[in-house]
Design a protein around this motif. Structure first.
Motif, PDB file in Angstrom:
ATOM      1  N   SER A  32       0.872  -1.183   0.000  1.00  0.00           N
ATOM      2  CA  SER A  32       0.000   0.000   0.000  1.00  0.00           C
ATOM      3  C   SER A  32       0.902   1.223   0.000  1.00  0.00           C
ATOM      4  N   ILE A  33       0.261   2.370  -0.100  1.00  0.00           N
ATOM      5  CA  ILE A  33       1.026   3.620  -0.004  1.00  0.00           C
ATOM      6  C   ILE A  33       0.326   4.524   0.997  1.00  0.00           C
ATOM      7  N   ASP A  34       1.104   5.127   1.882  1.00  0.00           N
ATOM      8  CA  ASP A  34       0.523   6.026   2.883  1.00  0.00           C
ATOM      9  C   ASP A  34       0.080   7.328   2.236  1.00  0.00           C
ATOM     10  N   LEU A  35      -1.057   7.831   2.694  1.00  0.00           N
ATOM     11  CA  LEU A  35      -1.527   9.149   2.269  1.00  0.00           C
ATOM     12  C   LEU A  35      -1.632  10.040   3.501  1.00  0.00           C
ATOM     13  N   ARG A  36      -1.448  11.340   3.272  1.00  0.00           N
ATOM     14  CA  ARG A  36      -1.358  12.278   4.390  1.00  0.00           C
ATOM     15  C   ARG A  36      -2.633  13.105   4.565  1.00  0.00           C
ATOM     16  N   LEU A  37      -2.800  13.648   5.740  1.00  0.00           N
ATOM     17  CA  LEU A  37      -3.989  14.447   6.055  1.00  0.00           C
ATOM     18  C   LEU A  37      -3.803  15.873   5.549  1.00  0.00           C
ATOM     19  N   ASP A  38      -4.776  16.360   4.803  1.00  0.00           N
ATOM     20  CA  ASP A  38      -4.739  17.746   4.337  1.00  0.00           C
ATOM     21  C   ASP A  38      -5.080  18.681   5.501  1.00  0.00           C
ATOM     22  N   ASN A  39      -4.896  19.975   5.289  1.00  0.00           N
ATOM     23  CA  ASN A  39      -4.980  20.886   6.428  1.00  0.00           C
ATOM     24  C   ASN A  39      -6.387  21.284   6.846  1.00  0.00           C
ATOM     25  N   VAL A  40      -7.390  21.042   5.996  1.00  0.00           N
ATOM     26  CA  VAL A  40      -8.750  21.497   6.348  1.00  0.00           C
ATOM     27  C   VAL A  40      -9.608  20.326   6.827  1.00  0.00           C
ATOM     28  N   LEU A  41     -10.184  20.501   8.021  1.00  0.00           N
ATOM     29  CA  LEU A  41     -11.165  19.547   8.537  1.00  0.00           C
ATOM     30  C   LEU A  41     -12.544  20.197   8.482  1.00  0.00           C
ATOM     31  N   VAL A  42     -13.545  19.393   8.246  1.00  0.00           N
ATOM     32  CA  VAL A  42     -14.923  19.899   8.212  1.00  0.00           C
ATOM     33  C   VAL A  42     -15.678  19.308   9.393  1.00  0.00           C
ATOM     34  N   ILE A  43     -16.306  20.198  10.145  1.00  0.00           N
ATOM     35  CA  ILE A  43     -17.000  19.773  11.359  1.00  0.00           C
ATOM     36  C   ILE A  43     -18.500  19.973  11.163  1.00  0.00           C
ATOM     37  N   PRO A  44     -19.239  18.896  10.974  1.00  0.00           N
ATOM     38  CA  PRO A  44     -20.691  19.038  10.805  1.00  0.00           C
ATOM     39  C   PRO A  44     -21.325  19.571  12.081  1.00  0.00           C
ATOM     40  N   GLU A  45     -22.303  20.463  11.916  1.00  0.00           N
ATOM     41  CA  GLU A  45     -22.985  21.017  13.080  1.00  0.00           C
ATOM     42  C   GLU A  45     -23.996  20.015  13.610  1.00  0.00           C
ATOM     43  N   GLU A  46     -24.062  19.996  14.930  1.00  0.00           N
ATOM     44  CA  GLU A  46     -25.043  19.099  15.551  1.00  0.00           C
ATOM     45  C   GLU A  46     -26.398  19.787  15.547  1.00  0.00           C
ATOM     46  N   ASN A  47     -27.387  19.123  15.039  1.00  0.00           N
ATOM     47  CA  ASN A  47     -28.730  19.703  15.003  1.00  0.00           C
ATOM     48  C   ASN A  47     -29.744  18.580  15.196  1.00  0.00           C
ATOM     49  N   PRO A  48     -30.027  18.269  16.471  1.00  0.00           N
ATOM     50  CA  PRO A  48     -30.883  17.120  16.749  1.00  0.00           C
ATOM     51  C   PRO A  48     -32.303  17.266  16.218  1.00  0.00           C
ATOM     52  N   SER A  49     -32.694  18.507  15.871  1.00  0.00           N
ATOM     53  CA  SER A  49     -34.075  18.695  15.423  1.00  0.00           C
ATOM     54  C   SER A  49     -34.241  18.375  13.938  1.00  0.00           C
ATOM     55  N   VAL A  50     -33.118  18.141  13.257  1.00  0.00           N
ATOM     56  CA  VAL A  50     -33.199  17.883  11.819  1.00  0.00           C
ATOM     57  C   VAL A  50     -32.975  16.403  11.544  1.00  0.00           C
ATOM     58  N   SER A  51     -33.848  15.814  10.770  1.00  0.00           N
ATOM     59  CA  SER A  51     -33.614  14.446  10.310  1.00  0.00           C
ATOM     60  C   SER A  51     -33.356  14.494   8.808  1.00  0.00           C
ATOM     61  N   ILE A  52     -32.404  13.700   8.386  1.00  0.00           N
ATOM     62  CA  ILE A  52     -31.945  13.749   7.002  1.00  0.00           C
ATOM     63  C   ILE A  52     -32.461  12.535   6.237  1.00  0.00           C
ATOM     64  N   LYS A  53     -33.004  12.790   5.078  1.00  0.00           N
ATOM     65  CA  LYS A  53     -33.341  11.707   4.163  1.00  0.00           C
ATOM     66  C   LYS A  53     -32.491  11.913   2.914  1.00  0.00           C
ATOM     67  N   PRO A  54     -31.427  11.108   2.751  1.00  0.00           N
ATOM     68  CA  PRO A  54     -30.507  11.341   1.630  1.00  0.00           C
ATOM     69  C   PRO A  54     -31.185  11.378   0.263  1.00  0.00           C
ATOM     70  N   GLY A  55     -32.298  10.689   0.087  1.00  0.00           N
ATOM     71  CA  GLY A  55     -32.956  10.675  -1.213  1.00  0.00           C
ATOM     72  C   GLY A  55     -33.942  11.796  -1.425  1.00  0.00           C
ATOM     73  N   ALA A  56     -34.127  12.630  -0.389  1.00  0.00           N
ATOM     74  CA  ALA A  56     -35.193  13.628  -0.480  1.00  0.00           C
ATOM     75  C   ALA A  56     -34.808  14.858  -1.286  1.00  0.00           C
ATOM     76  N   GLY A  57     -33.510  15.056  -1.515  1.00  0.00           N
ATOM     77  CA  GLY A  57     -33.096  16.175  -2.352  1.00  0.00           C
ATOM     78  C   GLY A  57     -32.311  17.223  -1.605  1.00  0.00           C
ATOM     79  N   GLY A  58     -31.282  17.766  -2.274  1.00  0.00           N
ATOM     80  CA  GLY A  58     -30.519  18.873  -1.721  1.00  0.00           C
ATOM     81  C   GLY A  58     -29.611  18.514  -0.561  1.00  0.00           C
TER      82      GLY A  58
END
Lengths: 187, 83
Positions: A32-58
């Motif tokens: 295998s070959i090692d890959l390195r971590l890029d400098n930007v991390l993305v932190i999803p916001e916690e929002n317990p009131s929202v439920s996600i349906k991946p097929g629903a759009g957007g």
């Protein structure tokens, strides 16, 4: 068939695999070959009131509007909160080139964790390790800490490894108009 | 044949990607695309034309949307511009 480190190097020289930038320590693993971590991390916001349906759009719009970033170079190392999902990317851009050499098999790959981080309870991906033939781009990592130890993430650390495999048969490059249809009449 | 499909382009989750939305359909199709696949100034995503017939064009998107299992969609021909 999993490629050895020398076969991965040959695939790079053949133009079937592009890794940019090419890691200096190419032969750190035998298959295998090692890959390195890029400098930007993305932190999803916690929002317990929202439920996600991946097929629903957007879904992509929702995800990008409801997340923040942490730049490891300007803001310093980041310690994963236990049990929370953070997204990262590989520093390297990968391209499993289609039709680079018609006499040689296409390549696909899988991104896997590294044992050092695994022993500390750090996941670098889950459920989506496959890098399909033809893929171009940086690899998105789904980072999560399950273990009790705090492990600060820094830009450029070898965070994951790329397992490269040969694909049997010729992948269909451009799907036909009938792909994704479930009825023989094309519906 | 490579073409450009009109769509909504906005910033992505990572700095080097964009959020792409194909509107005017239910559900709205969305995905993330690297910068080389989009034309943000004209709100367009690169695609491949499969067929054009009776004002409808079948195109292959460069990336599969989250909302469906195929990269192939049909759009009004007026939404597609040759590259």
């Amino acid at each position: 068939m999993i490629l050895s480190n020398t076969a991965i190097r040959q695939a790079v020289e053949d133009g079937r695999l592009i890794i940019d930038p090419l890691p200096a320590n190419f032969y750190s693993n035998t298959s295998s070959i090692d890959l390195r971590l890029d400098n930007v991390l993305v932190i999803p916001e916690e929002n317990p009131s929202v439920s996600i349906k991946p097929g629903a759009g957007g879904l992509a719009q929702y995800l990008s509007k409801n997340s923040s970033t942490h730049d490891l170079k300007t803001q310093g190392p980041f310690t994963l909160p236990k049990g929370e999902l953070i997204l990262g990317q590989t520093l390297e851009r990968i391209h499993l080139v289609s039709h680079a050499d018609p006499t040689k098999p296409h390549l696909a790959a899988r991104v896997e964790g590294k044992s050092s981080y695994a022993r500390c309870g750090i996941l670098v991906h889950f459920t989506a390790p496959t890098i399909h033939a033809g893929f171009p781009g940086k690899i998105t990592l789904e980072l999560m800490r399950l273990g009790p130890l705090e492990v600060p993430l820094e830009a450029g650390i070898p965070i994951c490894q790329l397992i490269v495999e040969e694909v049997q048969g010729i992948p269909k490059d451009a799907p036909s108009q009938f792909d994704g249809q479930s009825h023989p009449a094309g519906r | 044949m490579t073409a450009w499909l009109k769509c909504d382009i906005s910033k992505g989750m990572f700095p080097d990607e964009f959020t792409v939305q194909i509107k005017g359909r239910t559900p709205i199709l969305s995905f993330f695309a690297p910068s080389e696949l989009v034309r943000p100034t004209k709100d367009a995503i690169r695609c491949e034309i499969v067929q054009t017939e009776n004002g409808t064009t079948t195109v292959v998107l460069p990336i599969r949307p989250y909302e469906q299992a195929s990269r192939v969609i049909q759009v009004p021909t007026t939404e597609v511009e040759s590259a």
